[in-house]
Write a protein that holds these residues in place. Structure first.
Motif, PDB file in Angstrom:
ATOM      1  N   ARG A 100     -93.450 -21.761 -44.995  1.00 18.57           N
ATOM      2  CA  ARG A 100     -92.398 -21.569 -46.006  1.00 18.57           C
ATOM      3  C   ARG A 100     -92.958 -20.902 -47.255  1.00 18.57           C
ATOM      4  O   ARG A 100     -92.322 -19.998 -47.833  1.00 18.57           O
ATOM      5  CB  ARG A 100     -91.771 -22.917 -46.372  1.00 18.57           C
ATOM      6  CG  ARG A 100     -90.546 -22.777 -47.287  1.00 18.57           C
ATOM      7  CD  ARG A 100     -90.028 -24.118 -47.729  1.00 18.57           C
ATOM      8  NE  ARG A 100     -90.980 -24.801 -48.605  1.00 18.57           N
ATOM      9  CZ  ARG A 100     -90.692 -25.929 -49.245  1.00 18.57           C
ATOM     10  NH1 ARG A 100     -89.517 -26.525 -49.092  1.00 18.57           N
ATOM     11  NH2 ARG A 100     -91.595 -26.500 -50.022  1.00 18.57           N
ATOM     12  N   ASP A 147     -90.573 -12.596 -52.612  1.00 16.22           N
ATOM     13  CA  ASP A 147     -90.772 -12.227 -54.009  1.00 16.22           C
ATOM     14  C   ASP A 147     -91.518 -10.909 -54.124  1.00 16.22           C
ATOM     15  O   ASP A 147     -91.259 -10.109 -55.048  1.00 16.22           O
ATOM     16  CB  ASP A 147     -91.517 -13.324 -54.750  1.00 16.22           C
ATOM     17  CG  ASP A 147     -90.645 -14.567 -54.957  1.00 16.22           C
ATOM     18  OD1 ASP A 147     -89.418 -14.439 -54.861  1.00 16.22           O
ATOM     19  OD2 ASP A 147     -91.224 -15.647 -55.219  1.00 16.22           O
ATOM     20  N   TRP A 195     -85.242 -22.056 -50.504  1.00 21.07           N
ATOM     21  CA  TRP A 195     -85.327 -23.046 -51.588  1.00 21.07           C
ATOM     22  C   TRP A 195     -84.350 -24.213 -51.435  1.00 21.07           C
ATOM     23  O   TRP A 195     -84.110 -24.956 -52.363  1.00 21.07           O
ATOM     24  CB  TRP A 195     -85.112 -22.363 -52.933  1.00 21.07           C
ATOM     25  CG  TRP A 195     -86.416 -21.898 -53.563  1.00 21.07           C
ATOM     26  CD1 TRP A 195     -87.171 -22.585 -54.437  1.00 21.07           C
ATOM     27  CD2 TRP A 195     -87.064 -20.664 -53.341  1.00 21.07           C
ATOM     28  NE1 TRP A 195     -88.281 -21.859 -54.798  1.00 21.07           N
ATOM     29  CE2 TRP A 195     -88.251 -20.645 -54.132  1.00 21.07           C
ATOM     30  CE3 TRP A 195     -86.784 -19.531 -52.550  1.00 21.07           C
ATOM     31  CZ2 TRP A 195     -89.134 -19.587 -54.154  1.00 21.07           C
ATOM     32  CZ3 TRP A 195     -87.672 -18.479 -52.578  1.00 21.07           C
ATOM     33  CH2 TRP A 195     -88.848 -18.510 -53.362  1.00 21.07           C
ATOM     34  N   SER A 196     -83.837 -24.356 -50.250  1.00 24.91           N
ATOM     35  CA  SER A 196     -82.948 -25.486 -49.984  1.00 24.91           C
ATOM     36  C   SER A 196     -83.651 -26.471 -49.067  1.00 24.91           C
ATOM     37  O   SER A 196     -84.621 -26.127 -48.389  1.00 24.91           O
ATOM     38  CB  SER A 196     -81.643 -24.993 -49.330  1.00 24.91           C
ATOM     39  OG  SER A 196     -81.924 -24.376 -48.066  1.00 24.91           O
ATOM     40  N   ARG A 255     -83.195 -16.395 -50.234  1.00 28.75           N
ATOM     41  CA  ARG A 255     -83.725 -17.327 -51.217  1.00 28.75           C
ATOM     42  C   ARG A 255     -83.067 -18.700 -51.075  1.00 28.75           C
ATOM     43  O   ARG A 255     -83.739 -19.727 -51.199  1.00 28.75           O
ATOM     44  CB  ARG A 255     -83.501 -16.782 -52.629  1.00 28.75           C
ATOM     45  CG  ARG A 255     -84.262 -17.578 -53.681  1.00 28.75           C
ATOM     46  CD  ARG A 255     -84.053 -17.008 -55.069  1.00 28.75           C
ATOM     47  NE  ARG A 255     -84.940 -17.659 -56.009  1.00 28.75           N
ATOM     48  CZ  ARG A 255     -84.792 -18.892 -56.482  1.00 28.75           C
ATOM     49  NH1 ARG A 255     -83.754 -19.607 -56.084  1.00 28.75           N
ATOM     50  NH2 ARG A 255     -85.666 -19.400 -57.331  1.00 28.75           N
ATOM     51  N   ARG A 256     -81.732 -18.707 -50.844  1.00 31.71           N
ATOM     52  CA  ARG A 256     -81.064 -19.984 -50.678  1.00 31.71           C
ATOM     53  C   ARG A 256     -81.655 -20.760 -49.498  1.00 31.71           C
ATOM     54  O   ARG A 256     -81.822 -21.975 -49.569  1.00 31.71           O
ATOM     55  CB  ARG A 256     -79.561 -19.767 -50.482  1.00 31.71           C
ATOM     56  CG  ARG A 256     -78.798 -19.523 -51.782  1.00 31.71           C
ATOM     57  CD  ARG A 256     -77.314 -19.707 -51.587  1.00 31.71           C
ATOM     58  NE  ARG A 256     -76.788 -18.807 -50.545  1.00 31.71           N
ATOM     59  CZ  ARG A 256     -76.373 -17.567 -50.755  1.00 31.71           C
ATOM     60  NH1 ARG A 256     -76.410 -17.073 -51.967  1.00 31.71           N
ATOM     61  NH2 ARG A 256     -75.911 -16.837 -49.762  1.00 31.71           N
ATOM     62  N   CYS A 297     -85.097 -27.016 -44.964  1.00 29.57           N
ATOM     63  CA  CYS A 297     -85.167 -25.575 -44.739  1.00 29.57           C
ATOM     64  C   CYS A 297     -85.322 -25.291 -43.254  1.00 29.57           C
ATOM     65  O   CYS A 297     -86.202 -25.842 -42.598  1.00 29.57           O
ATOM     66  CB  CYS A 297     -86.341 -24.994 -45.525  1.00 29.57           C
ATOM     67  SG  CYS A 297     -86.664 -23.246 -45.165  1.00 29.57           S
ATOM     68  N   ARG A 339     -91.784 -17.340 -48.860  1.00 29.35           N
ATOM     69  CA  ARG A 339     -91.385 -17.212 -50.269  1.00 29.35           C
ATOM     70  C   ARG A 339     -92.186 -16.118 -50.952  1.00 29.35           C
ATOM     71  O   ARG A 339     -91.652 -15.315 -51.730  1.00 29.35           O
ATOM     72  CB  ARG A 339     -91.585 -18.550 -50.989  1.00 29.35           C
ATOM     73  CG  ARG A 339     -90.549 -19.607 -50.646  1.00 29.35           C
ATOM     74  CD  ARG A 339     -90.865 -20.914 -51.359  1.00 29.35           C
ATOM     75  NE  ARG A 339     -89.831 -21.934 -51.174  1.00 29.35           N
ATOM     76  CZ  ARG A 339     -89.861 -23.144 -51.693  1.00 29.35           C
ATOM     77  NH1 ARG A 339     -90.921 -23.513 -52.443  1.00 29.35           N
ATOM     78  NH2 ARG A 339     -88.872 -23.999 -51.497  1.00 29.35           N
ATOM     79  N   LYS A 390     -88.104 -31.730 -45.956  1.00 28.96           N
ATOM     80  CA  LYS A 390     -87.837 -30.388 -46.475  1.00 28.96           C
ATOM     81  C   LYS A 390     -87.708 -29.319 -45.397  1.00 28.96           C
ATOM     82  O   LYS A 390     -87.154 -28.245 -45.684  1.00 28.96           O
ATOM     83  CB  LYS A 390     -88.951 -29.970 -47.439  1.00 28.96           C
ATOM     84  CG  LYS A 390     -89.002 -30.840 -48.694  1.00 28.96           C
ATOM     85  CD  LYS A 390     -90.095 -30.370 -49.631  1.00 28.96           C
ATOM     86  CE  LYS A 390     -90.115 -31.202 -50.916  1.00 28.96           C
ATOM     87  NZ  LYS A 390     -91.177 -30.761 -51.844  1.00 28.96           N
TER      88      LYS A 390
END
Length: 441
Positions: free
Chosen positions: A363, A371, A400-401, A396-397, A404, A367, A296
């Motif tokens: 990460r 938010d 959440w990809s 965000r992309r 990362c 995030r 990830k």
């Protein structure tokens, strides 16, 4: 049984060459009193419990040699006492002839009381005399009897004191030793398997030998008092007994420690199993997390995760085996080592998990920050601002990809944060120019 003191000595030689009637009577009265005292002392010596024990014992060493001489001395003491009695009887017979003794009778009495008219058997074995017999006066006779009596009494009283003190103490220590051996056996402390078991065997052998030596050679354990010439002056030598008692006390403390280990061993083993199990689970979680991070998170250095502590598990099996075989002297130090190493292993596993999951934590923090700023922008009614929406979507992309890129994602979040802060500045209100929610967080 108590024994009177030394025999009283004779009154001495009168001033003149021939004693007078009154001098003779006084000397005879004194001799009669001395005779009674000597007889009482000899009878008390004969009835002394220590003498009876010496006569019936199988003696060895110093005691055997000294008692052999003492027996001869006692026999001679009675021979000398018989000679003393005979001399007194003869003197009384001469004195009883006339109320007023003649000059010849006074001369004969003077010779009997002050001369060397007593013929005695040889005392070569005691005094080294080469004669088959010797002649003594009453004064020298009493002096010699006093010396031999004191020496005989010293042997008897000293041996009796040892026999009255040491065997009973050794027996009590042996009883304590028996109880300690039983307790030791119950916790697996046995000869050849535990050092304390070997110590108990040595103490047992020492006490057995010590008692036998005390019984057969008591005088070898007697310490004469320094500067004392009194019969029986001294004290028992308890050095070997005391050494054995100290050794037994050391073993008893060791066995108590073994008991503590036995009572605590199962709890400690259970705790060790739990700690190592948690360490294994933590390492397994770290290995799983590492695979997730590698999948990830891009361009991130993830530390390797070691395998389970095999050596500790093997030693834990050995500890359980020691517990089963009651090998407490091996279990105790092993448990102490294992407990420290197991705690260190759990700490290392937790640190490994923390290090492996650090990118995921970064990460998650990014995030959360993204938010939070989106919510802040929404509270100020700017949620539909095209520029802010664009910046938010970019960040965000990235977050959440998978995989990362954390560095790029962090820059994207910072750009959205700065854009939001600039957009909110014109909306600052309030006294003294204080913004409601302005500024970069």
């Amino acid at each position: 049984m108590g024994v009177p003191g030394p025999f009283p000595s004779f009154a001495g030689t009168p001033d003149g060459p021939v004693m007078g009637r009154e001098e003779v009577d006084r000397a005879l009265a004194k001799l009669a009193a001395e005779h009674e005292a000597i007889e009482s002392s000899l009878l008390a010596l004969q009835d002394h419990a220590g003498r009876r024990l010496l006569e019936g014992a199988e003696l060895t060493g110093v005691t055997k040699d000294r008692w052999s001489t003492t027996e001869q001395a006692i026999s001679l003491l009675w021979s000398y006492f018989d000679a003393y009695t005979e001399a007194l009887t003869r003197a009384r017979e001469v004195r009883s002839r006339h109320r007023w003794p003649t000059q010849d009778e006074l001369a004969e009495l003077t010779e009997l009381l002050c001369g060397t008219a007593i013929t005695l058997p040889s005392s070569a074995t005691l005094g080294g005399s080469p004669l088959l017999s010797e002649e003594l006066g009453l004064d020298r006779l009493v002096d010699r009897m006093n010396r031999w009596y004191a020496e005989a009494l010293d042997v008897i009283v000293s041996a009796d004191a040892i026999w009255s003190a040491l065997p009973a103490r050794i027996d009590m220590l042996s009883a304590e030793l028996h109880r300690t051996r039983s307790l030791a056996h119950s916790v697996g402390v046995r000869p050849g398997e535990h050092p304390s078991g070997d110590d108990l065997e040595q103490i047992t052998a020492e006490l057995t030998a010590l008692r036998a030596e005390v019984v057969s050679d008591p005088l070898a354990f007697w310490k004469p008092a320094s500067g004392s010439s009194a019969p029986g002056g001294g004290s028992p030598d308890t050095e070997r007994y005391d050494r054995a008692a100290r050794a037994l006390e050391d073993v008893r403390r060791e066995i108590e420690a073994v008991l503590d280990v036995r009572q605590d061993a199962e709890r400690r083993l259970m705790r060790l199993r739990d700690v190592l199990s948690r360490a294994d689970r933590t390492l397994a979680e770290a290995r799983q997390a590492r695979g997730e991070v590698l999948a990830k998170i891009a361009a991130s250095e993830v530390p390797a995760v070691s395998g389970p502590p095999t050596a500790l598990h093997e030693q834990l099996v050995a500890a359980a085996d020691y517990r089963r075989r009651s090998q407490w002297h091996r279990l105790s130090p092993l448990l102490e080592s294992l407990e420290q190493r197991a705690d260190d292993e759990l700490l290392r596993a937790r640190e490994s998990l923390t290090a492996v999951t650090a990118p995921l934590a970064v990460r998650a923090e990014l995030r959360g920050r993204l938010d939070a700023y989106k919510a802040k922008v929404a509270r100020h009614g700017m949620a539909e601002d095209p520029f802010l929406v664009e910046r938010y979507d970019v960040a965000r992309r990235m977050l959440w990809s998978a995989p990362c890129d954390l560095r790029a994602a962090e820059q994207a979040v910072l750009r959205y944060q700065q854009a939001a802060a600039e957009a909110l500045v014109p909306r600052q209100t309030g006294p003294a120019g204080q913004g409601i929610e302005g500024g970069t967080e």
